[in-house]
Design an enzyme around this catalytic site. Structure first.
Site, PDB file in Angstrom:
ATOM      1  N   THR A  20      20.438   5.354  -5.763  1.00 50.02           N
ATOM      2  CA  THR A  20      21.699   6.012  -5.004  1.00 50.02           C
ATOM      3  C   THR A  20      21.044   6.790  -3.938  1.00 50.02           C
ATOM      4  O   THR A  20      19.881   6.621  -3.569  1.00 50.02           O
ATOM      5  CB  THR A  20      22.200   7.153  -5.989  1.00 50.02           C
ATOM      6  OG1 THR A  20      23.288   7.730  -5.438  1.00 50.02           O
ATOM      7  CG2 THR A  20      21.251   8.055  -6.682  1.00 50.02           C
ATOM      8  N   THR A  21      21.886   7.894  -3.263  1.00 55.91           N
ATOM      9  CA  THR A  21      21.274   8.180  -2.064  1.00 55.91           C
ATOM     10  C   THR A  21      20.290   9.233  -2.342  1.00 55.91           C
ATOM     11  O   THR A  21      20.366  10.199  -3.345  1.00 55.91           O
ATOM     12  CB  THR A  21      22.414   8.946  -1.444  1.00 55.91           C
ATOM     13  OG1 THR A  21      23.582   8.344  -1.243  1.00 55.91           O
ATOM     14  CG2 THR A  21      22.055   9.739  -0.047  1.00 55.91           C
ATOM     15  N   HIS A  30      31.485   5.130  -0.392  1.00 52.02           N
ATOM     16  CA  HIS A  30      30.262   5.033   0.585  1.00 52.02           C
ATOM     17  C   HIS A  30      30.299   3.229   0.651  1.00 52.02           C
ATOM     18  O   HIS A  30      30.145   2.844  -0.260  1.00 52.02           O
ATOM     19  CB  HIS A  30      28.968   5.627  -0.399  1.00 52.02           C
ATOM     20  CG  HIS A  30      27.600   5.481   0.191  1.00 52.02           C
ATOM     21  ND1 HIS A  30      26.533   5.820  -0.210  1.00 52.02           N
ATOM     22  CD2 HIS A  30      27.507   4.730   1.619  1.00 52.02           C
ATOM     23  CE1 HIS A  30      25.453   5.617   0.769  1.00 52.02           C
ATOM     24  NE2 HIS A  30      26.036   5.090   1.618  1.00 52.02           N
ATOM     25  N   GLY A  82      30.944  12.092  -8.110  1.00 50.76           N
ATOM     26  CA  GLY A  82      31.324  10.750  -8.406  1.00 50.76           C
ATOM     27  C   GLY A  82      30.859  10.341  -9.788  1.00 50.76           C
ATOM     28  O   GLY A  82      31.685  10.267 -10.814  1.00 50.76           O
ATOM     29  N   ASN A  84      34.417  10.722  -5.755  1.00 49.25           N
ATOM     30  CA  ASN A  84      33.692   9.713  -5.391  1.00 49.25           C
ATOM     31  C   ASN A  84      34.094   8.333  -6.401  1.00 49.25           C
ATOM     32  O   ASN A  84      33.664   8.626  -7.416  1.00 49.25           O
ATOM     33  CB  ASN A  84      32.143   9.783  -5.232  1.00 49.25           C
ATOM     34  CG  ASN A  84      31.345   8.641  -4.504  1.00 49.25           C
ATOM     35  OD1 ASN A  84      31.804   7.446  -5.146  1.00 49.25           O
ATOM     36  ND2 ASN A  84      30.705   8.701  -3.714  1.00 49.25           N
ATOM     37  N   HIS A 139      26.109  15.549  -4.980  1.00 43.77           N
ATOM     38  CA  HIS A 139      25.029  14.609  -5.588  1.00 43.77           C
ATOM     39  C   HIS A 139      24.575  15.142  -6.889  1.00 43.77           C
ATOM     40  O   HIS A 139      23.980  16.443  -7.021  1.00 43.77           O
ATOM     41  CB  HIS A 139      23.944  14.572  -4.458  1.00 43.77           C
ATOM     42  CG  HIS A 139      23.463  13.091  -4.759  1.00 43.77           C
ATOM     43  ND1 HIS A 139      22.325  12.814  -5.678  1.00 43.77           N
ATOM     44  CD2 HIS A 139      23.819  11.941  -4.188  1.00 43.77           C
ATOM     45  CE1 HIS A 139      22.394  11.399  -5.535  1.00 43.77           C
ATOM     46  NE2 HIS A 139      23.075  10.816  -4.416  1.00 43.77           N
ATOM     47  N   GLU A 153      31.440   7.881   3.135  1.00 47.28           N
ATOM     48  CA  GLU A 153      29.892   8.109   3.412  1.00 47.28           C
ATOM     49  C   GLU A 153      29.349   7.057   3.923  1.00 47.28           C
ATOM     50  O   GLU A 153      29.698   5.604   3.673  1.00 47.28           O
ATOM     51  CB  GLU A 153      29.412   8.318   2.061  1.00 47.28           C
ATOM     52  CG  GLU A 153      29.763   9.611   1.341  1.00 47.28           C
ATOM     53  CD  GLU A 153      28.990   9.658  -0.038  1.00 47.28           C
ATOM     54  OE1 GLU A 153      28.185   8.924  -0.410  1.00 47.28           O
ATOM     55  OE2 GLU A 153      29.397  10.670  -0.698  1.00 47.28           O
ATOM     56  N   ARG A 189      28.344   1.069   1.645  1.00 47.39           N
ATOM     57  CA  ARG A 189      26.708   0.857   1.811  1.00 47.39           C
ATOM     58  C   ARG A 189      26.515  -0.325   2.788  1.00 47.39           C
ATOM     59  O   ARG A 189      27.046  -1.444   2.698  1.00 47.39           O
ATOM     60  CB  ARG A 189      26.024   0.771   0.380  1.00 47.39           C
ATOM     61  CG  ARG A 189      26.145   1.932  -0.538  1.00 47.39           C
ATOM     62  CD  ARG A 189      25.175   1.874  -1.354  1.00 47.39           C
ATOM     63  NE  ARG A 189      23.684   1.945  -1.263  1.00 47.39           N
ATOM     64  CZ  ARG A 189      22.929   2.941  -1.226  1.00 47.39           C
ATOM     65  NH1 ARG A 189      23.588   4.179  -1.851  1.00 47.39           N
ATOM     66  NH2 ARG A 189      21.924   2.787  -1.023  1.00 47.39           N
ATOM     67  N   GLU A 206      26.973  18.981   4.313  1.00 46.72           N
ATOM     68  CA  GLU A 206      27.262  18.927   2.751  1.00 46.72           C
ATOM     69  C   GLU A 206      25.915  18.909   2.262  1.00 46.72           C
ATOM     70  O   GLU A 206      24.813  18.317   2.782  1.00 46.72           O
ATOM     71  CB  GLU A 206      27.893  17.471   2.439  1.00 46.72           C
ATOM     72  CG  GLU A 206      27.646  17.190   0.884  1.00 46.72           C
ATOM     73  CD  GLU A 206      28.176  15.907   0.356  1.00 46.72           C
ATOM     74  OE1 GLU A 206      29.174  15.234   1.395  1.00 46.72           O
ATOM     75  OE2 GLU A 206      27.946  15.631  -0.706  1.00 46.72           O
ATOM     76  N   ARG A 233      27.032  -2.955  -2.394  1.00 48.57           N
ATOM     77  CA  ARG A 233      26.821  -3.285  -3.530  1.00 48.57           C
ATOM     78  C   ARG A 233      27.959  -2.653  -4.319  1.00 48.57           C
ATOM     79  O   ARG A 233      28.034  -3.194  -5.538  1.00 48.57           O
ATOM     80  CB  ARG A 233      25.536  -2.203  -4.117  1.00 48.57           C
ATOM     81  CG  ARG A 233      25.548  -1.108  -4.040  1.00 48.57           C
ATOM     82  CD  ARG A 233      24.213  -0.326  -4.647  1.00 48.57           C
ATOM     83  NE  ARG A 233      23.227  -0.516  -3.820  1.00 48.57           N
ATOM     84  CZ  ARG A 233      21.924   0.217  -3.956  1.00 48.57           C
ATOM     85  NH1 ARG A 233      22.308   1.300  -5.041  1.00 48.57           N
ATOM     86  NH2 ARG A 233      21.143   0.260  -3.108  1.00 48.57           N
ATOM     87  N   HIS A 234      28.761  -1.852  -3.785  1.00 47.23           N
ATOM     88  CA  HIS A 234      29.969  -1.594  -4.730  1.00 47.23           C
ATOM     89  C   HIS A 234      31.114  -1.768  -3.832  1.00 47.23           C
ATOM     90  O   HIS A 234      31.823  -2.374  -3.775  1.00 47.23           O
ATOM     91  CB  HIS A 234      29.744  -0.120  -5.355  1.00 47.23           C
ATOM     92  CG  HIS A 234      29.142   0.835  -4.684  1.00 47.23           C
ATOM     93  ND1 HIS A 234      29.334   1.254  -3.524  1.00 47.23           N
ATOM     94  CD2 HIS A 234      28.088   1.536  -5.164  1.00 47.23           C
ATOM     95  CE1 HIS A 234      28.490   2.075  -3.204  1.00 47.23           C
ATOM     96  NE2 HIS A 234      27.646   2.580  -4.120  1.00 47.23           N
ATOM     97  N   ASP A 265      33.187   5.024  -5.994  1.00 50.03           N
ATOM     98  CA  ASP A 265      32.121   3.994  -5.841  1.00 50.03           C
ATOM     99  C   ASP A 265      32.015   3.308  -7.068  1.00 50.03           C
ATOM    100  O   ASP A 265      31.872   2.098  -6.969  1.00 50.03           O
ATOM    101  CB  ASP A 265      30.769   4.495  -5.311  1.00 50.03           C
ATOM    102  CG  ASP A 265      30.769   5.138  -3.877  1.00 50.03           C
ATOM    103  OD1 ASP A 265      31.842   5.019  -3.298  1.00 50.03           O
ATOM    104  OD2 ASP A 265      29.418   5.562  -3.725  1.00 50.03           O
ATOM    105  N   HIS A 266      31.582   4.021  -8.236  1.00 53.06           N
ATOM    106  CA  HIS A 266      31.160   3.355  -9.319  1.00 53.06           C
ATOM    107  C   HIS A 266      32.432   2.592 -10.391  1.00 53.06           C
ATOM    108  O   HIS A 266      31.975   1.934 -11.122  1.00 53.06           O
ATOM    109  CB  HIS A 266      30.457   4.292 -10.310  1.00 53.06           C
ATOM    110  CG  HIS A 266      29.221   4.703  -9.446  1.00 53.06           C
ATOM    111  ND1 HIS A 266      28.344   3.822  -9.003  1.00 53.06           N
ATOM    112  CD2 HIS A 266      28.893   5.916  -9.020  1.00 53.06           C
ATOM    113  CE1 HIS A 266      27.317   4.632  -8.416  1.00 53.06           C
ATOM    114  NE2 HIS A 266      27.762   5.710  -8.343  1.00 53.06           N
ATOM    115  N   ARG A 296      30.417  -7.914 -12.636  1.00 56.04           N
ATOM    116  CA  ARG A 296      30.891  -9.322 -13.079  1.00 56.04           C
ATOM    117  C   ARG A 296      31.616  -9.902 -12.126  1.00 56.04           C
ATOM    118  O   ARG A 296      31.949 -11.360 -12.517  1.00 56.04           O
ATOM    119  CB  ARG A 296      31.896  -8.904 -14.182  1.00 56.04           C
ATOM    120  CG  ARG A 296      31.249  -8.339 -15.308  1.00 56.04           C
ATOM    121  CD  ARG A 296      30.491  -9.370 -15.978  1.00 56.04           C
ATOM    122  NE  ARG A 296      31.175 -10.364 -16.616  1.00 56.04           N
ATOM    123  CZ  ARG A 296      31.686 -10.454 -17.912  1.00 56.04           C
ATOM    124  NH1 ARG A 296      31.410  -9.369 -18.701  1.00 56.04           N
ATOM    125  NH2 ARG A 296      32.398 -11.506 -18.424  1.00 56.04           N
TER     126      ARG A 296
END
Ligand code: PXP
Length: 239
Positions: free
Chosen positions: A102-103, A45, A215, A9, A193, A72, A47, A153, A51-52, A11-12, A20
């Protein structure tokens, strides 16, 4: 060789970018590097609050990587319509709350049965394989079967936050039983997760689990050692 697959994952990588409002760091580049490092799928994901990951990331990652893309997503209509248009290889339905970090927890298939059924129908019609992210409870796994999901999952979130031997044993037992039931019902069983380079050891012992989606821990490690070695290290632990 365990044959257990790793979905990474990314996402981050986008979380850093959004912190930024820059054009970097790009999750598309991260996805390509994870693929180069040998992962079996890319997970992102989209969302509802974006947000990401953004739509642009989904579109470009789908075009760029050859390994399957696992999107996701919540059951929100706008996101479902987008997924039907983009057709990732797989959609994993997860619950979503705006304020959560997070989820948190799996999707409650009993409470959301009708809604989930409609979303599964739509996604399958568009040619998207559907996975359901659920807590390790019998009734959820049976509901996933009734709903006609392609795979499940199992949420390892509670396990990963467990701090005492008693709660760890309890959570592992739940996950093991859930994975067994999932396999017996004919599901390909994934889990994810909160998994990291340490707690993974207990989960890979469960032979019914065939895929791990990870992730945060990989992206965090990549800051220090680079994303390719971070993914390679996770793969070697799994194997
Ligand atoms: N699987 C699902 C369904 C998730 O929602 C997430 C988080 O986006 C993950 C796996 C990966 O979790 P983590 O980032 O804690 O490894």
């Amino acid at each position: 060789m365990s044959g257990v697959k790793l979905g990474v994952n990314v996402d981050h990588v986008a979380t850093l970018r959004e912190a930024r409002g820059t054009l970097y760091s790009d999750p598309v580049v991260a996805a390509l590097l994870c693929e180069y490092a040998g992962c079996d799928s890319i997970v992102i994901h989209l969302r509802e609050d974006r947000r990401h990951i953004k739509e642009r990331d989904v579109i470009f990652i789908k075009k760029a990587v050859k390994v399957p893309l696992n999107l996701e997503m919540s059951t929100c209509r706008e996101i479902v319509d987008f997924a039907c248009k983009i057709t990732p290889d797989q959609a994993t339905l997860v619950p979503e709350k705006r304020q959560e970090l997070t989820t948190e927890g799996g999707l409650d298939l009993i409470k959301n049965y009708k809604k989930v059924k409609g979303v599964i129908r739509k996604l399958k019609k568009a040619g998207v394989r559907v996975s359901l992210f659920i807590d390790p409870f019998k009734k959820q796994i049976k509901a996933a079967k009734d709903l006609g999901a392609d795979l499940i999952e199992i949420n390892t979130g509670v396990f990963s936050l467990s701090t005492t031997p008693v709660s760890l044993r309890r959570e592992i037992k739940k996950i093991k039983e859930a994975a067994k039931l999932g396999k017996n019902l004919g599901f390909f069983v994934a889990a994810g997760h909160g998994l990291d380079y340490e707690n993974l050891k207990e989960i890979v012992k469960i032979k019914e689990i065939k895929e791990l989606n990870i992730g945060h821990s990989i992206i965090c490690r990549s800051i220090f050692i680079g994303i390719v070695p971070a993914v390679e290290e996770m793969i070697s632990l799994i194997k």
